[in-house]
Design a protein around this motif. Sequence first.
Motif, PDB file in Angstrom:
ATOM      1  N   LEU A 160       0.827  -1.205   0.000  1.00 50.53           N
ATOM      2  CA  LEU A 160       0.000   0.000   0.000  1.00 50.53           C
ATOM      3  C   LEU A 160       0.862   1.256   0.000  1.00 50.53           C
ATOM      4  CD1 LEU A 160      -2.731  -1.153   2.535  1.00 50.53           C
ATOM      5  CD2 LEU A 160      -3.192  -0.373   0.202  1.00 50.53           C
ATOM      6  N   ASP A 161       1.932   1.242   0.800  1.00 52.20           N
ATOM      7  CA  ASP A 161       2.842   2.394   0.846  1.00 52.20           C
ATOM      8  C   ASP A 161       3.516   2.615  -0.500  1.00 52.20           C
ATOM      9  OD1 ASP A 161       2.265   2.894   3.487  1.00 52.20           O
ATOM     10  OD2 ASP A 161       3.996   1.781   4.267  1.00 52.20           O
ATOM     11  N   LEU A 162       3.817   1.510  -1.193  1.00 56.21           N
ATOM     12  CA  LEU A 162       4.547   1.596  -2.452  1.00 56.21           C
ATOM     13  C   LEU A 162       3.666   2.039  -3.619  1.00 56.21           C
ATOM     14  CD1 LEU A 162       7.222   1.074  -3.985  1.00 56.21           C
ATOM     15  CD2 LEU A 162       6.420  -1.286  -4.333  1.00 56.21           C
ATOM     16  N   SER A 163       2.488   1.406  -3.755  1.00 58.32           N
ATOM     17  CA  SER A 163       1.670   1.645  -4.952  1.00 58.32           C
ATOM     18  C   SER A 163       0.353   2.346  -4.678  1.00 58.32           C
ATOM     19  CB  SER A 163       1.378   0.316  -5.653  1.00 58.32           C
ATOM     20  OG  SER A 163       0.609  -0.533  -4.819  1.00 58.32           O
ATOM     21  N   GLY A 164      -0.035   2.462  -3.400  1.00 59.27           N
ATOM     22  CA  GLY A 164      -1.274   3.157  -3.071  1.00 59.27           C
ATOM     23  C   GLY A 164      -2.514   2.303  -3.134  1.00 59.27           C
ATOM     24  N   ARG A 165      -2.383   1.037  -3.622  1.00 59.12           N
ATOM     25  CA  ARG A 165      -3.563   0.188  -3.753  1.00 59.12           C
ATOM     26  C   ARG A 165      -3.151  -1.276  -3.787  1.00 59.12           C
ATOM     27  NH1 ARG A 165      -6.075   1.861  -9.314  1.00 59.12           N
ATOM     28  NH2 ARG A 165      -7.648   0.401  -8.609  1.00 59.12           N
ATOM     29  N   VAL A 166      -4.065  -2.163  -3.408  1.00 62.33           N
ATOM     30  CA  VAL A 166      -3.861  -3.600  -3.533  1.00 62.33           C
ATOM     31  C   VAL A 166      -5.157  -4.231  -4.030  1.00 62.33           C
ATOM     32  CG1 VAL A 166      -2.054  -3.808  -1.769  1.00 62.33           C
ATOM     33  CG2 VAL A 166      -4.467  -3.967  -1.095  1.00 62.33           C
ATOM     34  N   VAL A 167      -5.028  -5.356  -4.729  1.00 64.89           N
ATOM     35  CA  VAL A 167      -6.168  -6.101  -5.249  1.00 64.89           C
ATOM     36  C   VAL A 167      -6.264  -7.419  -4.493  1.00 64.89           C
ATOM     37  CG1 VAL A 167      -7.192  -7.193  -7.281  1.00 64.89           C
ATOM     38  CG2 VAL A 167      -5.942  -5.017  -7.506  1.00 64.89           C
ATOM     39  N   ALA A 168      -7.407  -7.712  -3.912  1.00 60.85           N
ATOM     40  CA  ALA A 168      -7.569  -8.886  -3.055  1.00 60.85           C
ATOM     41  C   ALA A 168      -7.263 -10.183  -3.788  1.00 60.85           C
ATOM     42  CB  ALA A 168      -8.987  -8.913  -2.487  1.00 60.85           C
ATOM     43  N   ALA A 169      -7.734 -10.314  -5.013  1.00 58.87           N
ATOM     44  CA  ALA A 169      -7.519 -11.559  -5.767  1.00 58.87           C
ATOM     45  C   ALA A 169      -6.032 -11.804  -6.013  1.00 58.87           C
ATOM     46  CB  ALA A 169      -8.287 -11.508  -7.085  1.00 58.87           C
ATOM     47  N   ASP A 170      -5.294 -10.735  -6.332  1.00 61.92           N
ATOM     48  CA  ASP A 170      -3.856 -10.878  -6.569  1.00 61.92           C
ATOM     49  C   ASP A 170      -3.125 -11.291  -5.299  1.00 61.92           C
ATOM     50  OD1 ASP A 170      -4.352 -10.066  -9.150  1.00 61.92           O
ATOM     51  OD2 ASP A 170      -3.624  -8.007  -8.852  1.00 61.92           O
ATOM     52  N   LEU A 171      -3.498 -10.695  -4.182  1.00 67.71           N
ATOM     53  CA  LEU A 171      -2.861 -11.040  -2.910  1.00 67.71           C
ATOM     54  C   LEU A 171      -3.170 -12.476  -2.509  1.00 67.71           C
ATOM     55  CD1 LEU A 171      -3.543  -7.763  -0.885  1.00 67.71           C
ATOM     56  CD2 LEU A 171      -1.360  -8.515  -1.821  1.00 67.71           C
ATOM     57  N   ALA A 172      -4.395 -12.911  -2.762  1.00 69.31           N
ATOM     58  CA  ALA A 172      -4.774 -14.290  -2.421  1.00 69.31           C
ATOM     59  C   ALA A 172      -3.914 -15.287  -3.197  1.00 69.31           C
ATOM     60  CB  ALA A 172      -6.256 -14.512  -2.708  1.00 69.31           C
ATOM     61  N   ARG A 173      -3.677 -15.024  -4.481  1.00 69.35           N
ATOM     62  CA  ARG A 173      -2.831 -15.918  -5.276  1.00 69.35           C
ATOM     63  C   ARG A 173      -1.387 -15.878  -4.789  1.00 69.35           C
ATOM     64  NH1 ARG A 173      -6.188 -14.041  -9.527  1.00 69.35           N
ATOM     65  NH2 ARG A 173      -4.766 -12.303  -9.937  1.00 69.35           N
ATOM     66  N   GLU A 174      -0.903 -14.686  -4.484  1.00 69.71           N
ATOM     67  CA  GLU A 174       0.488 -14.551  -4.056  1.00 69.71           C
ATOM     68  C   GLU A 174       0.768 -15.289  -2.756  1.00 69.71           C
ATOM     69  OE1 GLU A 174       3.594 -11.031  -2.609  1.00 69.71           O
ATOM     70  OE2 GLU A 174       1.778 -10.500  -3.729  1.00 69.71           O
ATOM     71  N   PHE A 175      -0.154 -15.158  -1.790  1.00 67.05           N
ATOM     72  CA  PHE A 175       0.061 -15.763  -0.478  1.00 67.05           C
ATOM     73  C   PHE A 175      -0.533 -17.172  -0.365  1.00 67.05           C
ATOM     74  CE2 PHE A 175       0.075 -11.128   0.659  1.00 67.05           C
ATOM     75  CZ  PHE A 175       1.418 -11.071   1.010  1.00 67.05           C
ATOM     76  N   ALA A 176      -1.199 -17.636  -1.450  1.00 66.72           N
ATOM     77  CA  ALA A 176      -1.825 -18.970  -1.458  1.00 66.72           C
ATOM     78  C   ALA A 176      -2.826 -19.129  -0.315  1.00 66.72           C
ATOM     79  CB  ALA A 176      -0.756 -20.057  -1.396  1.00 66.72           C
ATOM     80  N   VAL A 177      -3.651 -18.097  -0.150  1.00 70.12           N
ATOM     81  CA  VAL A 177      -4.735 -18.135   0.840  1.00 70.12           C
ATOM     82  C   VAL A 177      -6.024 -17.738   0.137  1.00 70.12           C
ATOM     83  CG1 VAL A 177      -3.212 -17.611   2.789  1.00 70.12           C
ATOM     84  CG2 VAL A 177      -4.311 -15.737   1.535  1.00 70.12           C
ATOM     85  N   SER A 178      -7.141 -17.855   0.833  1.00 71.11           N
ATOM     86  CA  SER A 178      -8.429 -17.506   0.240  1.00 71.11           C
ATOM     87  C   SER A 178      -8.606 -15.988   0.194  1.00 71.11           C
ATOM     88  CB  SER A 178      -9.573 -18.131   1.043  1.00 71.11           C
ATOM     89  OG  SER A 178      -9.673 -17.501   2.314  1.00 71.11           O
ATOM     90  N   GLU A 179      -9.495 -15.545  -0.703  1.00 70.41           N
ATOM     91  CA  GLU A 179      -9.815 -14.115  -0.737  1.00 70.41           C
ATOM     92  C   GLU A 179     -10.484 -13.677   0.552  1.00 70.41           C
ATOM     93  OE1 GLU A 179     -11.403 -12.186  -4.196  1.00 70.41           O
ATOM     94  OE2 GLU A 179     -10.711 -13.813  -5.501  1.00 70.41           O
ATOM     95  N   ASP A 180     -11.227 -14.575   1.209  1.00 68.24           N
ATOM     96  CA  ASP A 180     -11.838 -14.239   2.505  1.00 68.24           C
ATOM     97  C   ASP A 180     -10.757 -13.892   3.524  1.00 68.24           C
ATOM     98  OD1 ASP A 180     -14.452 -14.514   1.707  1.00 68.24           O
ATOM     99  OD2 ASP A 180     -14.643 -16.584   2.391  1.00 68.24           O
ATOM    100  N   THR A 181      -9.640 -14.637   3.491  1.00 67.44           N
ATOM    101  CA  THR A 181      -8.536 -14.351   4.411  1.00 67.44           C
ATOM    102  C   THR A 181      -7.949 -12.970   4.136  1.00 67.44           C
ATOM    103  OG1 THR A 181      -7.967 -16.687   4.658  1.00 67.44           O
ATOM    104  CG2 THR A 181      -6.235 -15.089   5.153  1.00 67.44           C
ATOM    105  N   ILE A 182      -7.767 -12.639   2.856  1.00 67.79           N
ATOM    106  CA  ILE A 182      -7.234 -11.323   2.489  1.00 67.79           C
ATOM    107  C   ILE A 182      -8.216 -10.224   2.883  1.00 67.79           C
ATOM    108  CG2 ILE A 182      -6.551  -9.828   0.585  1.00 67.79           C
ATOM    109  CD1 ILE A 182      -4.492 -11.987   1.321  1.00 67.79           C
ATOM    110  N   ARG A 183      -9.500 -10.460   2.640  1.00 62.27           N
ATOM    111  CA  ARG A 183     -10.496  -9.445   3.031  1.00 62.27           C
ATOM    112  C   ARG A 183     -10.459  -9.214   4.537  1.00 62.27           C
ATOM    113  NH1 ARG A 183     -13.545 -11.513  -1.508  1.00 62.27           N
ATOM    114  NH2 ARG A 183     -14.350 -13.245  -0.273  1.00 62.27           N
ATOM    115  N   ARG A 184     -10.237 -10.269   5.314  1.00 65.87           N
ATOM    116  CA  ARG A 184     -10.125 -10.110   6.765  1.00 65.87           C
ATOM    117  C   ARG A 184      -8.885  -9.288   7.113  1.00 65.87           C
ATOM    118  NH1 ARG A 184     -11.183 -14.886   7.872  1.00 65.87           N
ATOM    119  NH2 ARG A 184      -9.073 -15.760   7.913  1.00 65.87           N
TER     120      ARG A 184
END
Length: 256
Positions: free
Chosen positions: A14-38
């Motif tokens: 967030l500090d670097l780009s100002g935004r994050v996308v939940a689906a991209d983070l879920a794939r990167e961390f190999a977790v569910s989108e629900d986990t990222i939303r939390r």
Amino acid sequence: MLTRERQEVIRARLDLSGRVVAADLAREFAVSEDTIRRDLRELAAEGICERVYGGALVRVPARPFSERMSENQPLKSVFGAEIASLLPDGGLVFIDAGTTNLSVAEAIGSGRDMTVMTNAPAIAAMLTVSSDVEVMLTGGRVDRKIGGAIDTRAVTSLDGIYPDVFVLGTCGIVPGEGLFASRADEQTFKAEVARRSRRIITAADTAKFETAAPYRITAFSPEVTLLVENGNSNDMSAIAEAGARIVPVAAGRANT
């Protein structure tokens, strides 16, 4: 990776780009989108970000009107001229407070036949000096950060007023959700003008798509015209699907 470690990585993104996308983070961390939303809910509760459709944006405090007046004037002038050309002669137009909207007032110029109501003294003064239009001011206390009145008296001034066009100053854009304000009192005033207006026109530089503003003014609809920088890389499909008109203008950066 522990929850807190993952959230620290998200905070750095967030500090670097100002935004994050939940689906991209879920794939990167190999977790569910629900986990990222939390994760994003917890970071939002700490004031780090603002949750938006599909992810989150860094929360940026609104800057005072006086600091924004001289910034990126070339694009503001382009936005202002384009919006002024869209305003109906013989109609009632409400021009919201904002530095880009000050350029709209300047661009109206002489020879136009309309009534303009505004909550911004600077816009009223510009119109009085540079145009032939009839000028009306709302009541209320002028908020120096916003450059206009947004309090209860300003809202009361709208009684019986139904603009043909509302030239809206927006703080943030969320393509799947609408136009946003950074403060609750600001949202209350702007949403009331929007509700009363037949059409809404607003200009948004690329930064508006990267700014977290938590209070929705109005959703995108066929009544909304959105001016954007030509070459804006943000996905506009959800805005177009809602029926809003999208008008690209010359590239650059501006702050409303």
